[in-house]
Design an enzyme around this catalytic site. Structure first.
Site, short mmCIF file in Angstrom:
data_model
loop_
_atom_site.label_atom_id
_atom_site.label_comp_id
_atom_site.label_asym_id
_atom_site.label_seq_id
_atom_site.Cartn_x
_atom_site.Cartn_y
_atom_site.Cartn_z
N ARG A 1 0.81 -1.22 0.00
CA ARG A 1 0.00 0.00 0.00
C ARG A 1 0.84 1.27 0.00
O ARG A 1 0.60 2.18 -0.77
CB ARG A 1 -0.93 0.04 1.22
CG ARG A 1 -2.24 -0.63 1.02
CD ARG A 1 -2.69 -1.29 2.29
NE ARG A 1 -1.76 -2.36 2.62
CZ ARG A 1 -1.88 -3.61 2.18
NH1 ARG A 1 -2.91 -3.95 1.47
NH2 ARG A 1 -0.98 -4.53 2.47
N THR A 2 1.81 1.34 0.89
CA THR A 2 2.55 2.59 1.01
C THR A 2 3.31 2.87 -0.29
O THR A 2 3.24 3.96 -0.85
CB THR A 2 3.51 2.54 2.22
OG1 THR A 2 2.74 2.16 3.36
CG2 THR A 2 4.15 3.88 2.47
N LYS B 1 26.58 -4.84 -2.94
CA LYS B 1 28.04 -4.84 -3.14
C LYS B 1 28.76 -4.16 -1.99
O LYS B 1 29.97 -3.95 -2.04
CB LYS B 1 28.38 -4.11 -4.44
CG LYS B 1 27.72 -4.68 -5.67
CD LYS B 1 28.06 -3.81 -6.88
CE LYS B 1 27.19 -4.18 -8.07
NZ LYS B 1 27.16 -3.12 -9.07
N ARG C 1 11.55 3.51 3.23
CA ARG C 1 11.16 2.56 4.28
C ARG C 1 12.39 1.75 4.64
O ARG C 1 13.10 1.26 3.75
CB ARG C 1 10.03 1.65 3.82
CG ARG C 1 9.75 0.55 4.86
CD ARG C 1 8.51 -0.23 4.59
NE ARG C 1 7.31 0.56 4.83
CZ ARG C 1 6.08 0.06 4.85
NH1 ARG C 1 5.89 -1.23 4.62
NH2 ARG C 1 5.05 0.83 5.08
N HIS D 1 5.57 6.14 11.24
CA HIS D 1 5.05 5.94 9.88
C HIS D 1 4.08 7.10 9.66
O HIS D 1 2.87 6.93 9.64
CB HIS D 1 4.36 4.58 9.80
CG HIS D 1 4.01 4.12 8.43
ND1 HIS D 1 3.99 4.95 7.32
CD2 HIS D 1 3.65 2.89 7.98
CE1 HIS D 1 3.63 4.24 6.25
NE2 HIS D 1 3.43 2.99 6.64
C1 NCD Z 1 2.57 -1.60 7.44
C2 NCD Z 1 2.62 -3.04 7.80
O1 NCD Z 1 1.99 -3.44 8.77
O2 NCD Z 1 3.32 -3.76 7.13
N1 NCD Z 1 1.35 -1.22 6.84
C3 NCD Z 1 1.25 -0.09 6.12
O3 NCD Z 1 2.21 0.61 5.88
N2 NCD Z 1 0.02 0.21 5.66
C4 NCD Z 1 2.82 -0.79 8.63
C5 NCD Z 1 4.25 -0.71 8.94
O4 NCD Z 1 5.07 -1.18 8.18
O5 NCD Z 1 4.56 -0.13 9.98
#
Ligand code: NCD
Length: 341
Positions: free
Chosen positions: A75-76, A105, A126, A155
């Site tokens: 999603r993100t 590398k 991320r 987040h």
């Molecule tokens: C993430 C997840 O749970 O994998 N979900 C998201 O980003 N919608 C939340 C996270 O990675 O903290």
């Protein structure tokens, strides 16, 4: 963006938004105040119109956004990609750089970040390490957007879309009663969301988690000191019937060193139609950042109070459109004093 607080190796903190998003990193909900959120939600409304009505947009024409994801994401990453394209911009998507880029590398984090600074106008990152988004921001001049950093980090873009979803459904972000359930120890969406809700008066949150996954004590103290009321509970029986929202989360399996520890705590609290009808109110919305891995059964989806695959998911793209346009200075805010609460 190199923070103005940065001096040598001392830790820096992200600059407050203070009504001006241009050139800023988006790393933490601590950067926001109520007025900046009002502005963001207003711009998001315009973005929604562009997306829903398929209006061609040039807002990000000529811009390139790097999506640098050291951890899995659907999603993100997908919504940032879509958000950029909705506005006529381009993306460079780098997934799993540990395996598929020069990181494999032995390239350092700083070198990777600075390389993509040379190719693009914004970096969306991320990363499994808490603090890595700030580290990236300190290394480059362009805005960095935190798309999740480590198990104790934040987040922020998820929390911004969550706040918008609550505001749209319940009409306000003040005087709310909410339930936040699941993995409060490693959850970073929840740590950002609580920071966001703590900006508004009169909010009470019931924190429902297994003993092993409680919100860390330092966060409990820190957030409570901001005036938000946090009540830790250990059973659905303690949920108030008239809660405005439930925010369910998955247990973050990837943070556990020992798989048996995960097995012991996963799915301790599962939302079923029965649980929702017994403990939820008529207007309680049910949210989840997704992915879910069993903690909300699929037969709950048809209940109109379940917004995770409806407004909540859509708001993610609209908010990210607004953020990209704002930090790049391609969208101006309404003149001061004209915005509506
Ligand atoms: C993430 C997840 O749970 O994998 N979900 C998201 O980003 N919608 C939340 C996270 O990675 O903290």
């Amino acid at each position: 963006m190199v923070s103005r607080y940065e001096q040598g190796n001392s830790p820096s903190s992200p600059e407050k938004i203070n009504g001006n998003f241009v050139g800023k990193d988006i790393l933490s909900l601590d950067q926001f105040d109520m007025q900046s959120l009002v502005h963001l939600f207003e711009v998001t409304e315009t973005m929604k119109d562009i997306a829903v009505n398929a209006r061609p947009s040039d807002v990000l024409r000529g811009n390139i956004v790097t999506l640098l994801f050291y951890e899995p994401s659907s999603r993100t990453r997908g919504s940032f990609d879509a958000a950029c394209k909705q506005l006529g911009g381009e993306t460079i998507v780098v997934e799993n750089p540990q395996q598929f880029s020069s990181v494999a590398k032995g390239e350092s984090f700083n070198d990777t970040i600075r390389t993509f600074e040379a190719y693009s106008d914004v970096i969306v990152l991320r990363h499994p390490q808490t603090g890595s988004a700030q580290k990236a921001a300190d290394a480059v001049q362009i805005p960095v957007i935190n798309a999740g950093d480590g198990g104790q980090g934040e987040h922020p873009t998820q929390a911004l879309l969550d706040l918008l979803t609550i505001k749209e459904a319940r009409g306000s972000l003040e005087g709310m009663t909410g339930v936040i359930a699941g993995d409060l120890l490693y959850g970073r969406t929840t740590k950002s969301l609580i920071r966001g809700l703590a900006l508004y008066p009169g909010n009470t949150l019931y924190l429902l988690s297994p003993q092993e996954l409680k919100l860390p004590e330092k966060d409990l103290q820190d957030f409570s000191s901001r005036g938000i009321k946090l009540v830790e509970i250990d059973s659905e029986d303690a949920i108030p019937k008239d809660a405005d929202f439930w925010y369910w989360t998955r247990v973050q399996k990837e943070r556990f060193e020992n798989p048996q520890d995960y097995e012991r705590v996963k799915n301790r609290f599962i939302v079923t139609p029965d649980i929702l009808s017994r403990f939820g109110g008529k207007n309680t919305i049910l949210m989840h950042p997704l992915p879910r891995v069993g903690e909300i059964t699929e037969d709950v989806d048809k209940d109109q109070r379940a917004v995770y695959l409806r407004s909540q998911i859509r708001n993610g793209m609209y908010i990210r459109m607004a953020l990209l346009g704002l930090v790049l200075g391609r969208i101006s805010l309404p003149p001061q004093g004209q915005s509506q609460e």
